[in-house]
Design an enzyme around this catalytic site. Structure first.
Site, PDB file in Angstrom:
ATOM      1  N   GLY B  89       0.699  -1.084   0.098  1.00  0.00           N
ATOM      2  CA  GLY B  89       0.010  -0.073   0.007  1.00  0.00           C
ATOM      3  C   GLY B  89       0.948   1.280   0.093  1.00  0.00           C
ATOM      4  O   GLY B  89       1.695   1.276  -0.749  1.00  0.00           O
ATOM      5  N   SER B 121       5.647  -5.303  -1.398  1.00  0.00           N
ATOM      6  CA  SER B 121       5.634  -4.088  -1.872  1.00  0.00           C
ATOM      7  C   SER B 121       6.155  -3.100  -0.706  1.00  0.00           C
ATOM      8  O   SER B 121       7.346  -3.408  -0.392  1.00  0.00           O
ATOM      9  CB  SER B 121       4.061  -3.752  -2.347  1.00  0.00           C
ATOM     10  OG  SER B 121       4.053  -2.494  -3.198  1.00  0.00           O
ATOM     11  N   ALA B 122       5.264  -2.397  -0.126  1.00  0.00           N
ATOM     12  CA  ALA B 122       5.524  -1.527   0.980  1.00  0.00           C
ATOM     13  C   ALA B 122       6.047  -2.367   2.317  1.00  0.00           C
ATOM     14  O   ALA B 122       6.875  -1.943   3.025  1.00  0.00           O
ATOM     15  CB  ALA B 122       4.240  -0.619   1.483  1.00  0.00           C
ATOM     16  N   HIS B 158       8.551  -3.419  -7.399  1.00  0.00           N
ATOM     17  CA  HIS B 158       7.691  -3.046  -8.595  1.00  0.00           C
ATOM     18  C   HIS B 158       9.078  -2.351  -9.573  1.00  0.00           C
ATOM     19  O   HIS B 158       8.356  -1.530 -10.306  1.00  0.00           O
ATOM     20  CB  HIS B 158       6.905  -1.875  -8.530  1.00  0.00           C
ATOM     21  CG  HIS B 158       5.716  -2.235  -7.534  1.00  0.00           C
ATOM     22  ND1 HIS B 158       4.593  -3.178  -7.999  1.00  0.00           N
ATOM     23  CD2 HIS B 158       5.454  -2.182  -6.184  1.00  0.00           C
ATOM     24  CE1 HIS B 158       3.743  -3.206  -6.830  1.00  0.00           C
ATOM     25  NE2 HIS B 158       4.174  -2.743  -5.856  1.00  0.00           N
ATOM     26  N   GLU B 193       8.546  -7.055 -10.875  1.00  0.00           N
ATOM     27  CA  GLU B 193       7.264  -7.774 -10.326  1.00  0.00           C
ATOM     28  C   GLU B 193       7.457  -9.178 -10.925  1.00  0.00           C
ATOM     29  O   GLU B 193       8.019  -9.545 -11.764  1.00  0.00           O
ATOM     30  CB  GLU B 193       6.179  -7.005 -11.064  1.00  0.00           C
ATOM     31  CG  GLU B 193       5.805  -5.453 -10.655  1.00  0.00           C
ATOM     32  CD  GLU B 193       4.714  -5.064 -11.076  1.00  0.00           C
ATOM     33  OE1 GLU B 193       3.923  -5.500 -12.241  1.00  0.00           O
ATOM     34  OE2 GLU B 193       4.289  -3.766 -10.288  1.00  0.00           O
TER      35      GLU B 193
END
Lengths: 235, 235
Positions: B89, B121-122, B158, B193
């Site tokens: 997020g 991700s985060a 990413h 990714e």
């Protein structure tokens, strides 16, 4: 206040600062021979190089660019300038150094006295209340995200609609929606490349060949065209 | 340490968390029935919704997901967990809330004790020394950019090579070069990714169908393939 807030310095395939130079000429209107330049968004090249690159374009306007990194008192150089220019690059690096040298307050004071301000990219982010709508990577940590607050809304420069195919990272619009969820009272202006805002005490104008996308929490984003009234941005 | 650091939750066109679930299954190896989940990267949807979404996928592994936002003592929930999961997020929102609740230290303590950590991700950014290589917009201001430091290098999740046509904003590689100019002693791993890092005390592995791009100041970026030795990242 007398502000020229430009989305981007360079259009793909064109020389540096070429596209906005005629807008800059009209904005200055022959009323300055020198400009105090803040080069601190430069990270991968030197402040000297940055000054030289901007000077090369401002030669067309017969303006001498004086970078504050060579000044013994940068804050004073800003307060006593005929014109202030803040160049693009990395917004975090720019804000950190401006905070260290007291330039956030100096820019605020200068623009309140009516000294014209020109910024592009990171230089437009710095004109906003905070840098929370920058696109840049947080490569250094400024003392706070608070910026000069020359306008009451947030600009997202280089605003773009496109998204690389097959990539799952957020679109720009999704990022701004996240900003609004966390900052629901703030308006964001998505300023597309090739566009700029000219803001004076009795003049608020979008210039360019594309609309600007306005984001407010809980409402559908709105497209605003060059020539449209921008007063709601200032409420 | 026992870490699974995933670039992205979702591959274009596929359901949430589908692509990495078999890697997650192998990583856990049947050794956990519950997981403490940190949902604070969610900004435009609720923590309850986030927990439910992750639970739906972890049902396949017979794991009960317990989000710390419902815990009376989130830091303790992390320290006493069988497994820690940190979802993606907005990295700034995630770090801010983790700092407020003492979860940065709790995650560090937990992983030092050997409690397995899964982040995407985060959640992968948070495993790094700082969040300075996040791609996210700085929509809120954490107390500092310091993160859990579970690995000694920075991940850029990413990571992408593509760049929208005709757009003048920086490429990802340019952003990382700016990071390196400002942080010349730090290594950055561009994690594309569909890729993840599995890191144990005697195991350091890139998993996925694409190489990872390693950036160091003053050198040409290097591509590292799945199966290659990753020890230089830890020096």
């Amino acid at each position: 206040m007398n502000l020229l807030l430009i989305s981007n310095s360079t259009t793909s395939g064109q020389p540096y600062l070429q596209w906005p130079i005629e807008h800059i000429r009209k904005f200055i209107g022959g009323c300055a021979e020198t400009a105090a330049f803040i080069p601190y968004a430069a990270v991968t090249f030197s402040y000297d190089d940055y000054e030289a690159r901007v000077q090369a374009r401002f030669n067309e306007l017969d303006i001498t660019v004086q970078s504050v990194h060579r000044s013994p008192d940068p804050a004073r150089a800003i307060r006593e300038a005929e014109l202030v220019i803040v160049g693009g690059g990395n917004t975090f690096a720019l804000l950190q150094k401006m905070q260290e040298q007291g330039l956030v307050e100096a820019v605020r004071d200068a623009t309140l006295k009516g000294i014209p301000y020109i910024g592009w990219s990171a230089g437009s982010n710095i004109a906003c209340p905070t840098i929370r709508t920058t696109n840049d990577m947080p490569i250094v940590e400024p003392a706070s995200f608070e910026a000069a607050g020359l306008v009451p809304f947030q600009i997202n420069p280089h605003y773009l609609d496109a998204h690389p195919d097959g990539h799952a990272g957020e679109t720009r619009e999704q990022r701004i929606e996240e900003f609004l969820a966390a900052n629901p009272t703030v308006t964001v202006a998505g300023l597309r490349e090739g566009c700029l805002l000219r803001i004076g005490d009795d003049r608020r104008e979008l210039i360019g060949d594309r609309p600007m996308r306005i984001f407010r929490h809980g409402t559908t984003p709105q497209e605003v065209n060059p020539g449209d009234n921008l007063d709601t941005l200032f409420k």
